[in-house]
Design a protein around this motif. Sequence first.
Motif, PDB file in Angstrom:
ATOM      1  N   ARG A  64       0.549   6.919 -51.103  1.00 56.56           N
ATOM      2  CA  ARG A  64       1.628   7.326 -50.187  1.00 56.56           C
ATOM      3  C   ARG A  64       1.575   8.821 -49.863  1.00 56.56           C
ATOM      4  O   ARG A  64       1.736   9.228 -48.724  1.00 56.56           O
ATOM      5  CB  ARG A  64       2.979   6.986 -50.809  1.00 56.56           C
ATOM      6  N   ASN A  65       1.358   9.628 -50.895  1.00 56.40           N
ATOM      7  CA  ASN A  65       1.426  11.077 -50.713  1.00 56.40           C
ATOM      8  C   ASN A  65       0.062  11.725 -50.484  1.00 56.40           C
ATOM      9  O   ASN A  65      -0.007  12.890 -50.135  1.00 56.40           O
ATOM     10  CB  ASN A  65       2.076  11.740 -51.931  1.00 56.40           C
ATOM     11  N   ARG A  66      -0.981  10.975 -50.768  1.00 57.82           N
ATOM     12  CA  ARG A  66      -2.346  11.514 -50.636  1.00 57.82           C
ATOM     13  C   ARG A  66      -2.602  12.668 -51.594  1.00 57.82           C
ATOM     14  O   ARG A  66      -3.356  13.601 -51.290  1.00 57.82           O
ATOM     15  CB  ARG A  66      -2.648  11.951 -49.203  1.00 57.82           C
ATOM     16  N   PHE A  67      -1.952  12.615 -52.766  1.00 60.29           N
ATOM     17  CA  PHE A  67      -2.228  13.617 -53.797  1.00 60.29           C
ATOM     18  C   PHE A  67      -3.585  13.296 -54.421  1.00 60.29           C
ATOM     19  O   PHE A  67      -4.012  12.151 -54.456  1.00 60.29           O
ATOM     20  CB  PHE A  67      -1.152  13.613 -54.883  1.00 60.29           C
ATOM     21  N   ARG A  68      -4.199  14.313 -54.954  1.00 63.63           N
ATOM     22  CA  ARG A  68      -5.529  14.147 -55.555  1.00 63.63           C
ATOM     23  C   ARG A  68      -5.438  13.363 -56.873  1.00 63.63           C
ATOM     24  O   ARG A  68      -4.844  13.824 -57.835  1.00 63.63           O
ATOM     25  CB  ARG A  68      -6.163  15.515 -55.778  1.00 63.63           C
ATOM     26  N   GLY A  69      -6.026  12.202 -56.883  1.00 59.95           N
ATOM     27  CA  GLY A  69      -5.962  11.309 -58.041  1.00 59.95           C
ATOM     28  C   GLY A  69      -6.522  11.910 -59.312  1.00 59.95           C
ATOM     29  O   GLY A  69      -6.031  11.624 -60.410  1.00 59.95           O
ATOM     30  N   VAL A 100       5.863  18.846 -46.709  1.00 56.32           N
ATOM     31  CA  VAL A 100       4.949  19.924 -47.107  1.00 56.32           C
ATOM     32  C   VAL A 100       5.404  20.514 -48.443  1.00 56.32           C
ATOM     33  O   VAL A 100       4.573  20.849 -49.300  1.00 56.32           O
ATOM     34  CB  VAL A 100       4.893  21.009 -46.009  1.00 56.32           C
ATOM     35  N   LEU A 101       6.711  20.638 -48.644  1.00 53.01           N
ATOM     36  CA  LEU A 101       7.219  21.209 -49.893  1.00 53.01           C
ATOM     37  C   LEU A 101       6.906  20.308 -51.090  1.00 53.01           C
ATOM     38  O   LEU A 101       6.577  20.812 -52.170  1.00 53.01           O
ATOM     39  CB  LEU A 101       8.725  21.477 -49.782  1.00 53.01           C
ATOM     40  N   SER A 102       6.988  18.991 -50.915  1.00 49.49           N
ATOM     41  CA  SER A 102       6.619  18.078 -52.011  1.00 49.49           C
ATOM     42  C   SER A 102       5.150  18.236 -52.353  1.00 49.49           C
ATOM     43  O   SER A 102       4.773  18.277 -53.520  1.00 49.49           O
ATOM     44  CB  SER A 102       6.916  16.626 -51.621  1.00 49.49           C
ATOM     45  N   ARG A 103       4.309  18.318 -51.330  1.00 42.75           N
ATOM     46  CA  ARG A 103       2.875  18.511 -51.569  1.00 42.75           C
ATOM     47  C   ARG A 103       2.636  19.828 -52.310  1.00 42.75           C
ATOM     48  O   ARG A 103       1.849  19.903 -53.240  1.00 42.75           O
ATOM     49  CB  ARG A 103       2.096  18.509 -50.255  1.00 42.75           C
ATOM     50  N   LEU A 104       3.345  20.859 -51.908  1.00 41.74           N
ATOM     51  CA  LEU A 104       3.184  22.169 -52.524  1.00 41.74           C
ATOM     52  C   LEU A 104       3.529  22.128 -54.016  1.00 41.74           C
ATOM     53  O   LEU A 104       2.730  22.560 -54.854  1.00 41.74           O
ATOM     54  CB  LEU A 104       4.077  23.180 -51.796  1.00 41.74           C
ATOM     55  N   ASP A 144       1.148  18.986 -55.745  1.00 45.74           N
ATOM     56  CA  ASP A 144      -0.309  18.932 -55.651  1.00 45.74           C
ATOM     57  C   ASP A 144      -0.970  20.294 -55.553  1.00 45.74           C
ATOM     58  O   ASP A 144      -1.981  20.534 -56.182  1.00 45.74           O
ATOM     59  CB  ASP A 144      -0.697  18.066 -54.444  1.00 45.74           C
ATOM     60  N   THR A 145      -0.387  21.200 -54.793  1.00 44.95           N
ATOM     61  CA  THR A 145      -1.038  22.484 -54.537  1.00 44.95           C
ATOM     62  C   THR A 145      -0.848  23.482 -55.676  1.00 44.95           C
ATOM     63  O   THR A 145      -1.814  24.106 -56.124  1.00 44.95           O
ATOM     64  CB  THR A 145      -0.508  23.094 -53.220  1.00 44.95           C
ATOM     65  N   LEU A 146       0.380  23.628 -56.160  1.00 46.31           N
ATOM     66  CA  LEU A 146       0.674  24.671 -57.148  1.00 46.31           C
ATOM     67  C   LEU A 146       0.520  24.221 -58.602  1.00 46.31           C
ATOM     68  O   LEU A 146       0.647  25.038 -59.503  1.00 46.31           O
ATOM     69  CB  LEU A 146       2.100  25.203 -56.931  1.00 46.31           C
TER      70      LEU A 146
END
Length: 146
Positions: free
Chosen positions: A138-143, A111-115, A118-120
């Motif tokens: 792998r991470n499902r970050f927004r392309g 969750v911290l990697s996503r934050l 991708d999120t912040l």
Amino acid sequence: MGWGGQEIRIVRESLGMIRRGYRVIIAAPEKSSILKKAREAGITAFPAEFRKKSIPCILAMKSLLEREGVQILNTHSSADSWVATMAAKICKKKPLVIRTRHLSTPVGTSVLSRLIYDTLTDAIITTGEEIRQKMICRNRFRGEKI
């Protein structure tokens, strides 16, 4: 603290942005090689501490961002990303946040990697298409952000 590919790339890209008419500043640990090399290259550079979970470091970075009128913040490693991104989020005039990923090793799936990726952030820069694809698959970050 060392002087390698990531640090060389940051200084070279900074010099390229300056040649294009942009104002660039670098913030780095006081005894780091990049701070010394940036100053030697004529880049405005400030000493900064990047201790994760350190309120004083975040507040000092917030002060620097506001004092220098930073409009775009580009972070490059884990510690500077956490400190500078948190500082940017509490600034009165919030700079856009870009996270550059230099390494080809996979980004964690927590969750911290996503934050922090991708999120912040407003955008992610990678040093290659394969890294971008790993972040999407792998991470499902927004392309569209990468």
